[in-house]
Design an enzyme around this catalytic site. Structure first.
Site, PDB file in Angstrom:
ATOM      1  CB  SER A  41      76.825  -8.150 -50.231  1.00  0.00           C
ATOM      2  OG  SER A  41      75.764  -9.023 -49.953  1.00  0.00           O
ATOM      3  CG  ASP A  96      73.552  -9.306 -57.762  1.00  0.00           C
ATOM      4  OD1 ASP A  96      73.755  -9.985 -56.740  1.00  0.00           O
ATOM      5  OD2 ASP A  96      74.085  -8.201 -57.967  1.00  0.00           O
ATOM      6  CG  HIS A 125      76.262 -11.331 -54.621  1.00  0.00           C
ATOM      7  ND1 HIS A 125      75.328 -10.327 -54.598  1.00  0.00           N
ATOM      8  CD2 HIS A 125      76.763 -11.407 -53.343  1.00  0.00           C
ATOM      9  CE1 HIS A 125      75.252  -9.806 -53.385  1.00  0.00           C
ATOM     10  NE2 HIS A 125      76.108 -10.446 -52.610  1.00  0.00           N
TER      11      HIS A 125
END
Length: 303
Positions: free
Chosen positions: A114, A255, A282
């Protein structure tokens, strides 16, 4: 085999401390294997949820270094810092300091999740580190504008009542309201982690952010889909072509980082492979851990 400690990090005339955890032995790696540094997300979500990456030492013999970026977890906090303090440059300097501390700047790999993937890609493009051999970009946008596009499309798919609550409080600037927080969690349970019971390590990282949200709120905003922070205009697309190392990019069907925000990595990095997880959101290292470990471990040891 794990050791923890703190590293002095001097920045703008002040000494901060970076907490780390090393799993494995940096001195006894076999041929073709090098240390892996794991960059957590947020910004300002602690390292705890990245601990599944430490399993790569047992499975593939890869030493793994986890660390808390300053401002979160066991590293130095700076709650009164002006917003201008929290920059990508700061975190790139901290990463370089960590590499130098361990004496591995000449031969290492990076995995960033991320925001950590944003940091890793930015570092690879801007600093052109000679010792970086492999780059793993997991569940990461190539620009925050594309991230907003991705998450907005997912918010639109929420039940109407949750969607309306989010839009109402975004417009009013009342994102601390309990009903906004409930709607936010409805989104997170679909697109951050789809497991019925969240792992303790993931909960610990969110708890650390809630205990000191300085970095997250300053750079990101009040939630994953309401971007009001200093990263709002961040974009690495124009420099992705300069990343010369073998790169693995990962995202998942459910996601937050939908294909639209990851496609520029695939289109612009010269040596790139894209793997998608069908049953994850995610955090595929929790949702499909065995496949994730094999995909990443095999890439790092054979690519």
């Amino acid at each position: 085999m794990a050791t923890t400690g703190k590293i002095d990090f001097k920045y703008q005339g002040v000494t901060y401390q970076t907490w780390y955890k090393l799993v494995g032995d940096l001195q006894s790696t076999k041929a073709g294997v090098r240390p892996l540094i794991a960059l957590h997300g947020g910004p300002g979500v602690s390292h705890s949820y990245m601990t599944p990456h430490a399993d790569l030492f047992a499975s593939h013999g890869i030493p793994v270094i986890l660390y808390d970026q300053i401002g979160i977890g066991e590293s130095s906090h700076y709650k009164d810092a002006p917003k201008e303090f929290w920059t990508v440059e700061l975190f790139m300097d901290e990463l370089e300091n960590l590499l130098n501390h361990f004496g591995i700047s000449g031969d290492y790999d990076l995995v960033g999740h991320s925001w950590g993937g944003m940091l890793a890609a930015n570092f690879a493009a801007a600093r052109q580190p000679a010792g970086l051999k492999h780059l793993v970009i997991t569940d990461t946008p190539a620009s925050m504008a594309l991230w907003e596009q991705s998450t907005a499309s997912l918010v639109e798919q929420l039940p109407q009542d949750a969607h309306d609550v989010i839009k109402k409080h975004e417009a009013a600037g009342t994102t601390n309201a309990p009903e906004y927080q409930e709607a936010m969690m409805a989104f997170y349970k679909k697109h951050v982690c789809r497991l019925e019971t969240w792992p303790d390590a993931l909960n610990a990282s969110f708890a650390a952010m809630e205990a000191d949200p300085t970095v997250y709120h300053t750079m990101q905003g009040p939630s994953e889909f309401t971007i009001t922070g200093t990263l709002k205009t961040w974009n690495v697309i124009d420099t992705l072509h300069t990343i010369k190392v073998s790169t693995l990019m990962i995202n998942s069907v459910y996601d937050e980082a939908q294909d639209v925000c990851m496609l520029p990595f695939f289109n612009n990095i010269p040596k790139v492979k894209w793997v998608q997880f069908a049953n994850s959101s995610h955090v595929p290292f929790f949702e499909e851990p065995e496949r994730y470990k094999k995909v990443v471990g095999d890439f790092l040891t054979t690519a």
